[in-house]
Design an enzyme around this catalytic site. Structure first.
Site, short mmCIF file in Angstrom:
data_model
loop_
_atom_site.label_atom_id
_atom_site.label_comp_id
_atom_site.label_asym_id
_atom_site.label_seq_id
_atom_site.Cartn_x
_atom_site.Cartn_y
_atom_site.Cartn_z
N GLU A 61 0.81 -1.22 0.00
CA GLU A 61 0.00 0.00 0.00
C GLU A 61 0.84 1.28 0.00
OE1 GLU A 61 -2.60 -3.28 1.71
OE2 GLU A 61 -0.52 -2.62 2.01
N PHE A 123 -11.48 -7.85 13.47
CA PHE A 123 -10.39 -8.26 12.59
C PHE A 123 -10.08 -7.15 11.57
CE2 PHE A 123 -9.03 -10.46 8.61
CZ PHE A 123 -7.79 -10.89 9.06
N GLN A 124 -8.82 -6.80 11.49
CA GLN A 124 -8.33 -5.75 10.59
C GLN A 124 -9.02 -4.40 10.82
OE1 GLN A 124 -8.20 -7.28 6.50
NE2 GLN A 124 -6.13 -8.05 6.89
N LYS A 173 -17.76 -1.40 5.65
CA LYS A 173 -18.19 -2.38 4.65
C LYS A 173 -19.71 -2.39 4.48
CE LYS A 173 -17.05 -7.05 3.11
NZ LYS A 173 -16.25 -8.26 3.40
N MET A 492 24.14 9.09 2.40
CA MET A 492 24.03 10.34 3.15
C MET A 492 24.25 10.09 4.64
SD MET A 492 23.74 13.55 2.58
CE MET A 492 22.84 13.96 1.09
#
Length: 596
Positions: A61, A123-124, A173, A492
Site C-alpha cells: 500500500e 479483525f483488521q 463495509k 548520506m
C-alpha cells in the site's frame, strides 16, 4: 409530488460501492492505485464491472500512495488510492504524510469494518480517522450511504483546491453494501464551505512591485507552489525574471519551474544548493518568495538568514506566511494569479530596476558562479556518481523524460547535475524525505505518460525499501528505468557520520546487497551493470532504448561526498566546498564541539 420528491425520484439508486465508482468517473478519474482486502471487496466488485477505470495493482500500500503521488505530480491531476482496512490503511500512512508535506493532491479511499463493529477490536480494524487526522488535509468516516456522494465530491474539491494535499475517506463495509441515491458533482451541497483565496490583495501586490523596483540586489526564491499553480505560473515566473533582470533560485520541490538553461538561473538553494544561489540569498536586499515555505533545509540558521533583505512571501496557504521567517509583505493567493497581477502592476506603472545596481549585482553573482561549486574530478576507470548523472542527463536531454528519485546523496546529485527545463518533470520526496519513494512514483508517472522515458535515480539502500513494485511494472508493461548509484552504503548517513560523528560508521554499510542484475532477471525485466567509466555511455543507451523495465546497477566510487554543503546550524554564506572538507577534516556539529 413535490419538486423535492421529483428530484429524488430522478436520482439513481446505487450501492455504496457503485456510488464510489460512479463518483470517481464523474470526477474525471481514469486510474487508481490499490490493493484489495476484505473491507473493500464490494468496491473491487463494482470496479470489475467498470472498464473505464484502470486499476493498478501494487505490491504494497505504500507503493500505491507513492505511485499516486508520481501520477499527480507529473499531471497536475489528483492521485487516487484504494486500500483495505487495518494494515492496508496503516501501510498507506507514509505516502499520505509524504503527500501532505509536499502538497500533492491525493484522495485515499480506505475500507473499514462494518459500523456496528467499530470500536470492538474487530479483525483488521484500526482507528483510520484518528491515525490519519494529523497527516491529511481532511478525513472522513462515512456512516451513512446517503452522505457518500457528497463526501467523495467534497474530498476531491478539498484535495485539489488551495494548497493541495491528501484527503482520506474511510468507508465501512456495510455502507458499501447499502443502497442510496447518487448525486453528481454539481448536484451535491457541500457541508464544508471550503473556498480558499486565490486572488492576492491588490494593495499588497502594488507594495511588492514597488519594493522590487527599489531593489539593488533582488532575488526570486521559488518553490513547489509555482508548479502546483500550473504551467501558466511557470511562464509568468520567466516573464517576471525577464522584466526585472532578477536572478532566480528554487527549492528542491520547485526545480523545473524556471528553465535551468536560462542565464538568470542560479540553481537550487539550500543545504546542498549552489554556491551562487546561497550567497545571493544571503546578500540580497529584496527577496520575492513564491510558493515556498522557508523549510529548514533552505534557510539554514534562521537568525542569520538573508539578514539584510526585505521579504515578500506569496503563498496560497495563509498559515505558511510568517510561520518560519517574518515576511515584510505577505500575499495570500495562488502563485499564478499573484504573479500575473504583479506583472500587470509592473507594466502599468512602467517600473524598472536600477540598471547600474543590477549590473553590479550580476557582477558579484558571476564571481560566485566562477567558483564552479559542483566541479569534481572523473579520473581513471572508476565511475564518480556525479559523472553518472551528467552522462544520464546528456544522453536523455533531447527526449521526453521524467525523473523520480529515492532519498539520499543520489537525490542531491540528481538535483545538482540533472537540469530541468520544464515543470512537472521532477518527482522527489522533499519534506518527508521518504526512502523508497522513487520506484513506485516512477510507476505512477509511466502510467500517466506511457510514451515518455521515466527514470528513477536511486540509491542501493533506498531502492530496496519498495523494490517489490518492479513486479507491478512488469505486470503492466511499464518500461521504467531504475538507475541505481550503487556505492554499497547508506550514502548520506555515511557522509554525516564521517563529517559530524567522528567517522563512526554505525550500521550504515550494506554488507549483503542483492545482485541487482539477477534480481531484475528474477522479476522478468532487464538487468544491466556498469563498473567502468568507459562503458557507461553505451550501457545507458542500452537502458533507455529498451522497451522493458530495467534495473541498472551503476557501481560508483564508495566514499564520494555530496558538496557543497551548509553544515547544520550554519548560515548560507558558511558553505563547505569539497576541497575545504578534504583539507580541513570534520565539520562542526550542532554543539560546536568539532571545528573544520
Amino acid at each position: 409530488m413535490t419538486a423535492h420528491q421529483t428530484i429524488e425520484a430522478q436520482q439513481e439508486t446505487l450501492s455504496g460501492a457503485e456510488i464510489v465508482v460512479r463518483a470517481l468517473l464523474d470526477q474525471g478519474v481514469d486510474t487508481l492505485f490499490g490493493y484489495p482486502g476484505g473491507a473493500v471487496l464490494p468496491i473491487y466488485d463494482a470496479l470489475f464491472q467498470e472498464p473505464k477505470l484502470k486499476h493498478v495493482l501494487v505490491r504494497h500500500e505504500q507503493g500505491a500512495t507513492h505511485a499516486a503521488e508520481g501520477y499527480a505530480r507529473s499531471t497536475g491531476k489528483p492521485g487516487v488510492v484504494l486500500v483495505t482496512s487495518g494494515p492496508g490503511a496503516t501501510n498507506a500512512v507514509t505516502g499520505i504524510v509524504d503527500a501532505l508535506m509536499d502538497s500533492i493532491p491525493m484522495v485515499v479511499i480506505t475500507g473499514q469494518v462494518a459500523t456496528h463493529l467499530i470500536g470492538t477490536d474487530a479483525f483488521q480494524e484500526c482507528d483510520t480517522i484518528g491515525i490519519t487526522r494529523p497527516c491529511t488535509k481532511h478525513n472522513y468516516l462515512v456512516k451513512d450511504v446517503a452522505d457518500l456522494p457528497r463526501i467523495i465530491h467534497e474530498a476531491f474539491h478539498i484535495a485539489t483546491s488551495g494548497r493541495p494535499g491528501p484527503v482520506v475517506i474511510d468507508i465501512p463495509k456495510d455502507v458499501q453494501f447499502a443502497k442510496g441515491a447518487y448525486q453528481g458533482p454539481t448536484e451535491v451541497k457541500h457541508a464544508h464551505n471550503y473556498s480558499p483565496r486565490t486572488k492576492g490583495d491588490p494593495a499588497r501586490i502594488a507594495e511588492a512591485a514597488a519594493l522590487l523596483a527599489s531593489a539593488r540586489r533582488p532575488i526570486l526564491y521559488t518553490g513547489g507552489g509555482v508548479i502546483n499553480a500550473g504551467p501558466r505560473a511557470s511562464e509568468l515566473l520567466r516573464e517576471l525574471a525577464e522584466l526585472t533582470g532578477a536572478p532566480v533560485t528554487s527549492t528542491l520541490m520547485g526545480l523545473g519551474a524556471f528553465p535551468a538553461s536560462d542565464s538568470k538561473w542560479l540553481g537550487m538553494v539550500g543545504m546542498h544548493g549552489s554556491f551562487e544561489a546561497n550567497n545571493a540569498m544571503h546578500d540580497c536586499d529584496v527577496m520575492i518568495a513564491v510558493g515556498s515555505r522557508f523549510d529548514d533545509r533552505v534557510t539554514g540558521r534562521l537568525d542569520a538568514f538573508a539578514p539584510t533583505s526585505r521579504k515578500v512571501h506569496i503563498d496560497i496557504d495563509a498559515s505558511s506566511i510568517g510561520k518560519n521567517v517574518r515576511a515584510d509583505i505577505g500575499i495570500v493567493g495562488d502563485a499564478g494569479s499573484v504573479l500575473e497581477d504583479l506583472i500587470a502592476v509592473w507594466k502599468q506603472r512602467n517600473l524598472a530596476t536600477d540598471k547600474a545596481a543590477m549590473a553590479e549585482w550580476w557582477r558579484q553573482i558571476e564571481e560566485w558562479r566562477a567558483r564552479d561549486c559542483f566541479r569534481y574530478r572523473q579520473d581513471g576507470e572508476f565511475i564518480k556518481p556525479q559523472y553518472a548523472i551528467e552522462r544520464l542527463y546528456e544522453l536523455t536531454k533531447d527526449r521526453e523524460v521524467y525523473v523520480t528519485t529515492e532519498v539520499g546523496q543520489h537525490q542531491m546529485w540528481a538535483a545538482q547535475f540533472f537540469h530541468f527545463q520544464k515543470p512537472n518533470r521532477w518527482m522527489t520526496s522533499g519534506g518527508l524525505g521518504t526512502m523508497g519513494y522513487g520506484l513506485p512514483a516512477a510507476v505512477g508517472v509511466q502510467i500517466a505518460h506511457p510514451d515518455a522515458l521515466v527514470v528513477d535515480i536511486a540509491g542501493d539502500a533506498s531502492v530496496q525499501m519498495t523494490m517489490q513494485e518492479m513486479s507491478t511494472a512488469v505486470q503492466y508493461g511499464l518500461p521504467i528505468k531504475i538507475f541505481i548509484l550503487n556505492n554499497e552504503w547508506m550514502g548520506m548517513v555515511r557522509q554525516w557520520q564521517q563529517l559530524l560523528h567522528g567517522e563512526r560508521y554505525s550500521h550504515s554499510y550494506s554488507a549483503s546487497l542483492p545482485d541487482f542484475v539477477k534480481m531484475a532477471e528474477a522479476f522478468g525485466c532487464v538487468g544491466i551493470r556498469a563498473e567502468r567509466a568507459d562503458e557507461l555511455d553505451a550501457k545507458i543507451l542500452e537502458m533507455i532504448n529498451s522497451d522493458k523495465p530495467v534495473i541498472f546497477d551503476c557501481r560508483v566510487t564508495k566514499e564520494e561526498n555530496c558538496f557543497p554543503m551548509i553544515p547544520s546550524g550554519k548560515a548560507h554564506n558558511e558553505m563547505i566546498m569539497a576541497e575545504e572538507a578534504r583539507d580541513l577534516g570534520t565539520i562542526i556539529d550542532d554543539a560546536g564541539k568539532r571545528l573544520v
